[in-house]
Each structure stands twice: as C-alpha cells, then as structure tokens.
Design an enzyme around this catalytic site. Structure first.
Site, PDB file in Angstrom:
ATOM      1  N   ASN A 206       0.847  -1.116  -0.136  1.00  0.00           N
ATOM      2  CA  ASN A 206      -0.046   0.152   0.175  1.00  0.00           C
ATOM      3  C   ASN A 206       0.772   1.094   0.106  1.00  0.00           C
ATOM      4  O   ASN A 206       1.627   1.417   1.080  1.00  0.00           O
ATOM      5  CB  ASN A 206      -0.796   0.103   1.279  1.00  0.00           C
ATOM      6  CG  ASN A 206      -2.006   0.978   1.442  1.00  0.00           C
ATOM      7  OD1 ASN A 206      -2.731   1.363   0.205  1.00  0.00           O
ATOM      8  ND2 ASN A 206      -1.789   1.820   2.360  1.00  0.00           N
TER       9      ASN A 206
ATOM     10  N   ASN B 183      -2.485   4.435  -3.008  1.00  0.00           N
ATOM     11  CA  ASN B 183      -3.328   4.952  -1.915  1.00  0.00           C
ATOM     12  C   ASN B 183      -3.509   6.366  -1.985  1.00  0.00           C
ATOM     13  O   ASN B 183      -2.459   7.143  -1.680  1.00  0.00           O
ATOM     14  CB  ASN B 183      -2.995   4.650  -0.521  1.00  0.00           C
ATOM     15  CG  ASN B 183      -3.998   5.031   0.505  1.00  0.00           C
ATOM     16  OD1 ASN B 183      -4.866   5.865   0.343  1.00  0.00           O
ATOM     17  ND2 ASN B 183      -3.738   4.465   1.596  1.00  0.00           N
TER      18      ASN B 183
ATOM     19  N   SER C  27      -6.394   7.922  -0.467  1.00  0.00           N
ATOM     20  CA  SER C  27      -7.271   8.291   0.334  1.00  0.00           C
ATOM     21  C   SER C  27      -7.037   8.779   1.838  1.00  0.00           C
ATOM     22  O   SER C  27      -7.955   8.708   2.434  1.00  0.00           O
ATOM     23  CB  SER C  27      -8.349   7.107   0.068  1.00  0.00           C
ATOM     24  OG  SER C  27      -7.544   5.787   0.644  1.00  0.00           O
ATOM     25  N   SER C  28      -5.716   8.741   2.172  1.00  0.00           N
ATOM     26  CA  SER C  28      -5.634   8.674   3.745  1.00  0.00           C
ATOM     27  C   SER C  28      -6.228  10.220   4.115  1.00  0.00           C
ATOM     28  O   SER C  28      -5.647  11.120   3.660  1.00  0.00           O
ATOM     29  CB  SER C  28      -4.005   8.485   3.936  1.00  0.00           C
ATOM     30  OG  SER C  28      -3.804   8.860   5.432  1.00  0.00           O
ATOM     31  N   PRO C  29      -6.950   9.962   5.329  1.00  0.00           N
ATOM     32  CA  PRO C  29      -7.385  11.292   5.652  1.00  0.00           C
ATOM     33  C   PRO C  29      -6.405  11.970   6.529  1.00  0.00           C
ATOM     34  O   PRO C  29      -6.705  13.168   6.873  1.00  0.00           O
ATOM     35  CB  PRO C  29      -8.573  10.922   6.722  1.00  0.00           C
ATOM     36  CG  PRO C  29      -8.355   9.417   7.148  1.00  0.00           C
ATOM     37  CD  PRO C  29      -7.777   9.148   6.018  1.00  0.00           C
ATOM     38  N   ASN C  30      -5.176  11.216   7.075  1.00  0.00           N
ATOM     39  CA  ASN C  30      -4.315  12.094   7.666  1.00  0.00           C
ATOM     40  C   ASN C  30      -2.985  12.594   6.999  1.00  0.00           C
ATOM     41  O   ASN C  30      -2.292  13.071   7.712  1.00  0.00           O
ATOM     42  CB  ASN C  30      -3.696  10.775   8.569  1.00  0.00           C
ATOM     43  CG  ASN C  30      -4.881  10.381   9.391  1.00  0.00           C
ATOM     44  OD1 ASN C  30      -5.770  11.183  10.087  1.00  0.00           O
ATOM     45  ND2 ASN C  30      -4.907   8.968   9.713  1.00  0.00           N
TER      46      ASN C  30
ATOM     47  N   LYS D 174      -6.800   3.104  -4.203  1.00  0.00           N
ATOM     48  CA  LYS D 174      -7.625   3.458  -3.229  1.00  0.00           C
ATOM     49  C   LYS D 174      -7.912   4.540  -3.137  1.00  0.00           C
ATOM     50  O   LYS D 174      -7.255   5.332  -2.818  1.00  0.00           O
ATOM     51  CB  LYS D 174      -6.811   2.917  -1.983  1.00  0.00           C
ATOM     52  CG  LYS D 174      -7.637   2.719  -0.834  1.00  0.00           C
ATOM     53  CD  LYS D 174      -6.864   2.137   0.402  1.00  0.00           C
ATOM     54  CE  LYS D 174      -7.500   2.071   1.788  1.00  0.00           C
ATOM     55  NZ  LYS D 174      -6.702   1.547   3.136  1.00  0.00           N
TER      56      LYS D 174
ATOM     57  N   ASN E 253     -11.217   4.052   2.339  1.00  0.00           N
ATOM     58  CA  ASN E 253     -10.542   4.487   3.432  1.00  0.00           C
ATOM     59  C   ASN E 253     -11.332   4.932   4.577  1.00  0.00           C
ATOM     60  O   ASN E 253     -12.629   4.967   4.758  1.00  0.00           O
ATOM     61  CB  ASN E 253      -9.421   5.549   3.053  1.00  0.00           C
ATOM     62  CG  ASN E 253      -8.284   5.120   4.253  1.00  0.00           C
ATOM     63  OD1 ASN E 253      -8.268   4.926   5.291  1.00  0.00           O
ATOM     64  ND2 ASN E 253      -6.934   5.290   3.474  1.00  0.00           N
ATOM     65  N   THR E 254     -10.982   5.518   5.567  1.00  0.00           N
ATOM     66  CA  THR E 254     -11.494   6.325   6.808  1.00  0.00           C
ATOM     67  C   THR E 254     -12.192   7.413   6.150  1.00  0.00           C
ATOM     68  O   THR E 254     -11.476   8.241   5.377  1.00  0.00           O
ATOM     69  CB  THR E 254     -10.600   6.476   7.910  1.00  0.00           C
ATOM     70  OG1 THR E 254     -10.087   5.252   8.442  1.00  0.00           O
ATOM     71  CG2 THR E 254     -11.417   7.088   9.100  1.00  0.00           C
TER      72      THR E 254
END
Length: 134
Positions: A4, A35, A37-40, A91, A120-121
């Site tokens: 990932n 990826n 899409s990570s909200p962080n 993602k 993701n989240t």
C-alpha cells in the site's frame, strides 16, 4: 504480499514518492495499491481530481511496467520476483463528490488500472451514528 503506497506527509513531489515505492517494493509485491485516500496526509485527497489522478496513475503504471526484467524469471517487464504480473489498484476515499467519482472512474478505465480498493476512513461522522466519537 500487498504493498500500500502513499505520498510522504511533507512531500513536494508526490508522484516521485509513488514511483520510488513501486521501484523499490514492487518486485516483492503480489499486488500494489496507490493509496490516494488517507485522511491523515495533507493534500493527498486532492490527487482524486481529474488531472492529478491521471498523471499519478500513468506514472504508477509506467513505474510498475519498468520493474527490472532481471528480477523476472521470464525476462518480461512488469512482474515480481516470482515472474508474475503485478496488479495495480487505486484506493479511494468514501467522502468524494459525484464529479470526483466520475474523474476517478474515467482515469481508471483510460489508464488501465487493474482494480479499485474502496474505501478508507471517512472524514465525516454520520448524524445517525450512535456511539460516541473517540
């Protein structure tokens, strides 16, 4: 083994981050995930817009296809150390607009990504959720 990949938090060249990850880890992967899409990770979800995602996915496919043929059993580019092709997935986030969905779908089809990982989240908390926020 699934790899990932994401951009570095303080990166000024996110495409290079993905390309480097694919080049270094791709030969060992059974599949790769780009990826976005990570909200962080600040700015990461901006890559879900039409031109940024097209540019990124083209670079990721190119990096995957350029994995050294010396690492392949059959000498064909784009595979892992076991000689198998490496599928590339993207993602995406759950909190995207209809326009972003259309942009992503168009890019995935045009560029020939092998599949998608959804999702993701979320950055949003539904009002009907009964448990307390943590």
């Amino acid at each position: 083994l699934g790899i990932n990949l994401g951009k570095n938090k303080h990166s000024t060249d996110e495409t290079a981050d993905y390309e480097k990850g694919i080049a270094q880890l791709g030969p060992y992967a059974d599949y790769l995930v780009v990826n976005i899409s990570s909200p962080n990770t600040p700015g990461l979800r901006a890559l879900q817009k039409r031109e940024p995602i097209r540019r990124l996915l083209k670079a990721a496919i190119r990096a995957r296809d350029n994995i050294s043929p010396l690492m392949r059993v059959d000498g064909i580019r784009g595979g892992n150390v076991d000689g198998r092709d490496i599928p590339l997935f993207v993602k995406i986030a759950p909190d995207i607009s209809s326009e972003e969905m259309e942009d992503i779908a168009a890019a995935v089809i045009e560029i020939g990504v092998d599949g998608m990982v959804i999702s993701n989240t979320s950055n949003q908390r539904p009002s009907g959720l009964l448990s307390k926020a943590s």
